[in-house]
Design a protein around this motif. Structure first.
Motif, PDB file in Angstrom:
ATOM      1  N   LEU A 184       0.834  -1.204   0.000  1.00 47.14           N
ATOM      2  CA  LEU A 184       0.000   0.000   0.000  1.00 47.14           C
ATOM      3  C   LEU A 184       0.871   1.258   0.000  1.00 47.14           C
ATOM      4  CD1 LEU A 184      -2.744  -1.110   2.549  1.00 47.14           C
ATOM      5  CD2 LEU A 184      -2.860  -1.130   0.051  1.00 47.14           C
ATOM      6  N   ILE A 185       1.928   1.234   0.784  1.00 47.43           N
ATOM      7  CA  ILE A 185       2.845   2.375   0.834  1.00 47.43           C
ATOM      8  C   ILE A 185       3.453   2.610  -0.545  1.00 47.43           C
ATOM      9  CG2 ILE A 185       5.093   3.137   1.744  1.00 47.43           C
ATOM     10  CD1 ILE A 185       4.249   1.829   4.447  1.00 47.43           C
ATOM     11  N   GLU A 186       3.772   1.517  -1.234  1.00 47.53           N
ATOM     12  CA  GLU A 186       4.325   1.609  -2.585  1.00 47.53           C
ATOM     13  C   GLU A 186       3.341   2.289  -3.549  1.00 47.53           C
ATOM     14  OE1 GLU A 186       7.331   1.011  -3.292  1.00 47.53           O
ATOM     15  OE2 GLU A 186       7.241   1.152  -5.480  1.00 47.53           O
ATOM     16  N   ARG A 187       2.057   1.993  -3.362  1.00 45.27           N
ATOM     17  CA  ARG A 187       1.037   2.629  -4.225  1.00 45.27           C
ATOM     18  C   ARG A 187       0.987   4.135  -3.972  1.00 45.27           C
ATOM     19  NH1 ARG A 187      -3.836   0.696  -6.703  1.00 45.27           N
ATOM     20  NH2 ARG A 187      -3.756   2.767  -7.537  1.00 45.27           N
ATOM     21  N   PHE A 188       1.208   4.550  -2.734  1.00 40.49           N
ATOM     22  CA  PHE A 188       1.244   5.986  -2.464  1.00 40.49           C
ATOM     23  C   PHE A 188       2.524   6.599  -3.027  1.00 40.49           C
ATOM     24  CE2 PHE A 188       2.514   9.686   0.011  1.00 40.49           C
ATOM     25  CZ  PHE A 188       1.391  10.487  -0.180  1.00 40.49           C
ATOM     26  N   ARG A 189       3.636   5.887  -2.865  1.00 39.67           N
ATOM     27  CA  ARG A 189       4.926   6.417  -3.298  1.00 39.67           C
ATOM     28  C   ARG A 189       5.006   6.601  -4.808  1.00 39.67           C
ATOM     29  NH1 ARG A 189       8.923   2.658  -2.739  1.00 39.67           N
ATOM     30  NH2 ARG A 189      10.262   4.267  -3.541  1.00 39.67           N
ATOM     31  N   ARG A 190       4.497   5.638  -5.557  1.00 41.48           N
ATOM     32  CA  ARG A 190       4.685   5.644  -7.004  1.00 41.48           C
ATOM     33  C   ARG A 190       3.384   5.460  -7.771  1.00 41.48           C
ATOM     34  NH1 ARG A 190      10.306   5.692  -8.931  1.00 41.48           N
ATOM     35  NH2 ARG A 190      11.311   6.661  -7.158  1.00 41.48           N
ATOM     36  N   PRO A 191       2.534   6.479  -7.782  1.00 45.25           N
ATOM     37  CA  PRO A 191       1.292   6.340  -8.547  1.00 45.25           C
ATOM     38  C   PRO A 191       1.595   6.085 -10.033  1.00 45.25           C
ATOM     39  CG  PRO A 191       1.587   8.613  -7.773  1.00 45.25           C
ATOM     40  CD  PRO A 191       2.671   7.800  -7.145  1.00 45.25           C
ATOM     41  N   ALA A 192       0.781   5.220 -10.645  1.00 48.62           N
ATOM     42  CA  ALA A 192       0.965   4.867 -12.061  1.00 48.62           C
ATOM     43  C   ALA A 192      -0.141   5.517 -12.886  1.00 48.62           C
ATOM     44  CB  ALA A 192       0.919   3.350 -12.217  1.00 48.62           C
ATOM     45  N   PRO A 193       0.123   6.694 -13.459  1.00 52.83           N
ATOM     46  CA  PRO A 193      -0.929   7.388 -14.208  1.00 52.83           C
ATOM     47  C   PRO A 193      -1.387   6.563 -15.412  1.00 52.83           C
ATOM     48  CG  PRO A 193       1.193   8.487 -14.497  1.00 52.83           C
ATOM     49  CD  PRO A 193       1.392   7.441 -13.453  1.00 52.83           C
ATOM     50  N   ARG A 194      -2.696   6.569 -15.667  1.00 50.84           N
ATOM     51  CA  ARG A 194      -3.300   5.682 -16.674  1.00 50.84           C
ATOM     52  C   ARG A 194      -3.375   6.353 -18.042  1.00 50.84           C
ATOM     53  NH1 ARG A 194      -2.650   0.928 -14.218  1.00 50.84           N
ATOM     54  NH2 ARG A 194      -3.778   0.750 -12.242  1.00 50.84           N
TER      55      ARG A 194
END
Ligand code: ADP
Ligand code: MG
Length: 320
Positions: A184-194
């Motif tokens: 979950l922390i990784e998802r906050f750190r590195r959002p993957a724009p679509r």
């Protein structure tokens, strides 16, 4: 010794080399850009303030990544192709390690999306990062928040609530070492724009917005712009295994509905295009979920277990 302003720009941000449409990049008083023939320009700007948009002590590479990612997400939500960025950097001090990290994160994501940094401004002050991103779209084909019609399907990419739960986990005095919390922390750190999804939705989606404030708040924005309402079946909200591990069952819903920073795309699809959804998701390697329906009556109707109305306490982030 800390580098001076011009040395700093030259060392960390001036990456010369031919780039599409860039007649003149960093180094003059302004950049000279040539828009792609027959296309409309699309421009977005977002500012990140330390302590507001990311916690103090956030890794510089993650700040660089994020500053660009949030703008890429805005262009994705318009169905635009990103091209050029301008970077406004306000720094308390010029620390080589910090700048190197920042540039690494920024250029990693810029490279992945073919974005060229063409200029900016560098000043001293409390840590604040502004990126302006310019892209292009075929005239008349930009996705907008307005356009959703009663009967359209409400759809969303990826999973919801991870970034907000990640930020919460990150902000604990002793962040959890559990694998789920780390994901979950990784998802906050590195959002993957679509970005690729946004491009693919041109001509399919009737309206789109990126999820930055939180799913419920952003669906509210889309509905308001379209002059419609929507109902959402909460049992269909796409939840990651990591979020469900930390917040089982319905306890994940407030995160999925209210948590910002997911940078997924929320879009409405006329029912005749519903069949395209699975193939599109498979082609792009992203899950696309149908979570509700656009309705004539304004407002959001959230349906929980057995269709019972569900009340969300905190819907979306507000600055003021
Ligand atoms: P001016 O005083 O004319 O505004 P600056 O000294 O601010 O010029 O900038 C000189 C050049 O460096 C310009 O091309 C500007 O776009 C670029 N630049 C300044 N800061 C940055 C930055 N953080 N990232 C990228 N380019 C920058
Ligand atoms: Mg300047």
């Amino acid at each position: 010794m800390a580098p001076g302003e011009f040395e700093l720009i030259g060392r960390y941000f001036d990456r010369r080399g031919a780039a599409p449409g860039v007649r003149l990049g960093i180094g003059d008083d302004a950049a000279v850009l040539e828009p792609p023939a027959g296309r409309a320009l699309v421009a977005a700007l977002d500012t990140l303030v330390e302590g507001v948009h990311f916690p103090a002590g956030f890794a510089p590479a993650d700040i660089g990544w994020r500053a660009l990612a949030v703008n890429l997400s805005d262009l994705a939500a318009m169905g635009a192709e990103p091209l050029w960025a301008l970077l406004g950097l306000t720094l308390p001090r010029a620390e080589p390690d910090w700048l190197e990290g920042f540039a690494e994160g920024f250029f990693e994501l810029a490279g992945a999306h073919g974005v060229t940094l063409v200029g900016g401004d560098t000043t001293r002050g409390p840590l604040t990062v502004t990126v302006q991103l310019i892209g292009a779209v075929e005239p008349g084909r930009a996705l907008r928040r307005a356009g959703a019609r009663p009967g359209d399907l409400v759809c969303v990419s990826g999973t919801l609530g991870d970034a907000a739960a990640g930020l919460a986990a990150l902000s604990q005095p002793a962040p959890s070492r559990r694998a789920a919390a780390q994901r979950l922390i990784e998802r906050f750190r590195r959002p993957a724009p679509r970005v690729a999804l946004g491009r693919a939705l041109r001509g399919l989606a009737s309206a789109a917005i990126d999820v930055s404030d939180g799913f419920a708040a952003d669906l509210g924005h889309l509905c308001q712009a379209s002059g419609v309402g929507a109902s959402v079946d909460l049992s269909r909200l796409p939840l990651s295994d990591a979020l469900s591990a930390l917040h089982p069952g319905e306890r994940a819903w407030p995160h999925a509905l209210g948590g910002g920073d997911d940078y997924e795309l929320l879009f409405t699809l006329p029912p005749e295009h519903a069949g395209a959804l699975p193939e599109l998701g498979a082609a792009l390697g992203v899950s696309l979920s149908r979570v509700g329906e656009v309705e004539r009556e304004p407002g959001l109707r959230l349906r929980g277990r057995e269709g019972r109305p569900y009340v969300l306490e905190h819907a979306g982030y507000r600055h003021f």
